[in-house]
Design a protein around this motif. Structure first.
Motif, mmCIF file in Angstrom:
data_model
loop_
_atom_site.group_PDB
_atom_site.id
_atom_site.type_symbol
_atom_site.label_atom_id
_atom_site.label_comp_id
_atom_site.label_asym_id
_atom_site.label_seq_id
_atom_site.Cartn_x
_atom_site.Cartn_y
_atom_site.Cartn_z
ATOM 1 N N MET A 186 0.832 -1.205 0.000
ATOM 2 C CA MET A 186 0.000 0.000 0.000
ATOM 3 C C MET A 186 0.869 1.259 0.000
ATOM 4 O O MET A 186 0.578 2.230 -0.700
ATOM 5 C CB MET A 186 -0.933 0.000 1.212
ATOM 6 N N TYR A 202 -2.903 -5.483 -5.189
ATOM 7 C CA TYR A 202 -3.524 -6.675 -4.609
ATOM 8 C C TYR A 202 -2.927 -7.945 -5.221
ATOM 9 O O TYR A 202 -2.711 -8.942 -4.516
ATOM 10 C CB TYR A 202 -5.034 -6.641 -4.837
ATOM 11 N N ILE A 217 -12.582 -4.758 -4.519
ATOM 12 C CA ILE A 217 -12.298 -3.376 -4.921
ATOM 13 C C ILE A 217 -13.511 -2.805 -5.650
ATOM 14 O O ILE A 217 -14.155 -3.476 -6.444
ATOM 15 C CB ILE A 217 -11.025 -3.277 -5.794
ATOM 16 N N TYR A 261 -5.405 4.782 3.856
ATOM 17 C CA TYR A 261 -5.757 3.419 4.258
ATOM 18 C C TYR A 261 -5.527 3.221 5.747
ATOM 19 O O TYR A 261 -4.830 3.995 6.408
ATOM 20 C CB TYR A 261 -4.961 2.379 3.459
ATOM 21 N N TYR A 280 -11.474 -0.050 -1.264
ATOM 22 C CA TYR A 280 -10.679 -1.244 -1.533
ATOM 23 C C TYR A 280 -10.386 -1.967 -0.212
ATOM 24 O O TYR A 280 -9.768 -1.394 0.688
ATOM 25 C CB TYR A 280 -9.362 -0.856 -2.210
ATOM 26 N N HIS A 334 -4.611 -0.119 -7.213
ATOM 27 C CA HIS A 334 -4.980 -1.067 -6.163
ATOM 28 C C HIS A 334 -5.046 -2.486 -6.714
ATOM 29 O O HIS A 334 -4.601 -3.437 -6.049
ATOM 30 C CB HIS A 334 -6.330 -0.676 -5.552
#
Length: 566
Positions: free
Chosen positions: A65, A185, A413, A137, A443, A181
């Protein structure tokens, strides 16, 4: 310098037998190996080894992230009701919310997810387009009052989750953040060693224009997804679509009523008439926010109520009861047909295409009708894909029969768009000096779920078998004997630790070698190094936990091998 953890000082209690209430592999093994302990239904204590695995997954998630420019924050878990009233989700969540009041009577909830609060934070902190885009996040505990918590840490009332949110002024910016994202992931789950599929999903109550799930195939999974063996199509069953071709209805004769006593079900009707169930039209009555709605599907298919609910979200969908037929002479239980229905919205699956003819209820007791043609004798108000998907259904992309598999949802997401920005009037000053409504993405990754998914995917008959990246140690060093073996094991452990290798060393006195070997297999560290019968010669045995391959090495060779693997 890496940690050397001595089992003689470790709080761990392994079990030979499965817990009586455990049904899934992860539940059985995580408890037996001493990683977690049940505190209450759906509530778990993470013991020392379990906490290490959880933190290793958290580390990987955090690193990836940060790599895409995410900024970590920590929001409260105790949240004011007003924020969720503003979005409408205080009521939408229903019984899933943990609700409480403080001593002054003010209402709060324990956060199930944080779209509302993140939106309010950005509204307070960012006022200009110059401060966007931004990705925020957190990795935090979430709470959902699950009716039936099950499968150990897989479905709990309290769980660890990474949720991130992107904020931008343009749809193009949202798409870019979504792709960032998505790529992150993929890297996260590859590093964790999780076999996963990316599948199309429906946004449901979350709203938005696009949604994908990351699923880990496993028999214990609660999600069903489809996979096409001939092309790259994969989707959650709730997102599978069917394209029907309109038929020529002119060849069918007029509607003809049939005397069909005691045939209130598709099975009894098909048997009475000697026709396949696929020739009949099933009409299920449901209530949508209290209003009766009819849902039509072919008689040989079932209505997927979860799928219907996702399509109609945030409306509440529930089955009708006997009381709902009272005062409604137009609704004849067991004999409902779409022709002649008054003041009832009619939803149909695309298989009920214009021009297709059906045998269906005649809205009279003990009576059905045939040659009931869609578009001629009744109209469909809304077409929605609502049947339960079956193996062999055509792939929407290439037409090949689809396969069905079970999986655990480990990530999701969404391109949320402006749903929450509209609810909180999240605007920034644009380049032209005028307010611009912000667009968002959401997400999520189930951090504690990933532990369960890995246990399900990687365990074998002997126990857990962690990938190195997230294992509680790099090597499990077993002193399989008395003082000489223990002394050698501790010496090797210190040297490995000094070289940066994480070591779990079983130096427990009074524990037989057999029990130590069994525990090493159960705990699942990727390498097992044994100080055994040839310890006096300075020879150790190195075993690969996954493959079972064994090799005898000198102390120096073993240390060099394990350091090189790190």
């Amino acid at each position: 310098m890496a940690q050397v953890q001595r089992m003689s000082r470790l709080m761990i209690k392994t079990l030979r037998d499965d817990p009586a209430d455990a049904e899934t592999l992860n539940h059985k093994l995580l408890v037996r190996a001493g990683y977690v302990r049940r505190t209450a239904a759906g509530i778990w204590t993470w013991l020392p080894l379990g906490k290490k695995v959880l933190e290793n997954i958290t580390r990987v998630v955090r690193e990836e992230m940060d790599a895409i420019g995410g900024q970590e924050v920590l929001l409260p878990a105790l949240l004011p009701k007003e924020s969720y009233d503003a979005s409408g989700r205080y009521d939408e969540y229903g019984d899933l919310l943990f609700r409480l009041k403080d001593r002054k009577g003010a209402e709060y909830l324990l956060g199930p997810t944080h779209e509302e609060i993140f939106t309010q934070v950005v509204k307070d902190q960012i006022t200009s387009y110059k401060d966007l885009p931004v990705i925020l996040y957190q990795i935090q505990t979430k709470y959902r009052d699950e009716a039936r918590p099950r499968a150990g840490v897989l479905r709990g009332r309290e769980f660890q989750m990474k949720d991130s949110y992107s904020f931008d002024t343009t749809d193009e910016g949202l798409i870019e953040a979504y792709q960032l994202h998505r790529a992150a992931y993929i890297r996260i789950f590859e590093r964790l060693g999780l076999d996963h599929r990316i599948v199309s999903a429906v946004s449901g109550a979350m709203g938005g224009s696009a949604s994908e799930e990351f699923l880990a195939p496993a028999p214990a999974g609660e999600d069903t997804f489809v996979d096409c063996p001939a092309c790259d199509y994969a989707a959650n069953t709730e997102a599978v679509t069917f394209k029907a071709t309109p038929a020529d209805g002119s060849a069918h004769g007029p509607v003809e009523e049939l005397d069909t006593p005691d045939t209130p079900t598709i099975e009894t009707l098909a048997a009475h008439l000697g026709v396949p169930a696929s020739a009949t039209l099933k009409n299920l009555l449901v209530k949508v926010d209290g209003e009766i709605v009819a849902v039509g599907v072919p008689g040989d298919r079932e209505v997927d109520l979860g799928k219907l609910g996702e399509h109609l979200a945030p409306a509440v969908v529930e089955l009708v009861t006997a009381e709902d037929f009272e005062g409604r002479p137009d609704l004849v239980r067991g004999y409902v047909g779409p022709q002649g229905l008054e003041k009832v919205r009619y939803i149909a699956d695309p298989r009920i295409a214009p021009g297709t003819a059906w045998i269906t209820g005649a809205n009279k007791p003990g009576t059905h009708a045939k040659n009931v043609v869609c578009g001629r004798d009744f109209e469909v108000d809304d077409y929605l894909d609502v049947v339960v998907v079956e193996a062999g259904d055509p792939c929407p992309k290439c037409g090949t029969g689809l396969k069905l598999d079970r999986a655990i949802e480990i990530g999701h997401i969404f391109q949320l768009g402006r749903k929450f920005a509209d609810a909180f009037q999240l605007d920034v000053l644009g380049q032209n000096g005028k307010p611009v409504r912000v667009t968002m993405g959401s997400y999520g990754i189930g951090v504690s779920r990933a532990v369960a998914a890995l246990a399900e995917q990687t365990a074998d008959a002997q126990g857990l078998c962690w990938p190195r990246e997230i294992a509680p140690a790099d090597v499990h060093l077993v002193a399989a004997g008395k003082a000489l073996q223990t002394e050698l094991a501790l010496d090797v452990a210190e040297k490995l630790g000094a070289a940066g290798v994480r070591v779990l060393v079983d130096d427990r006195a009074g524990v037989s070698p057999g029990v130590k070997f069994t525990d090493a297999e159960l705990i699942g560290v990727p390498q097992i190094l044994v100080a055994g019968r040839r310890s006096a010669e300075g020879v150790l045995e190195l075993k690969d936990r996954r493959t079972g391959e064994r090799e005898e090495l000198t102390v120096d060779e073993a240390i060099a091998r394990l350091v090189a693997q790190g």
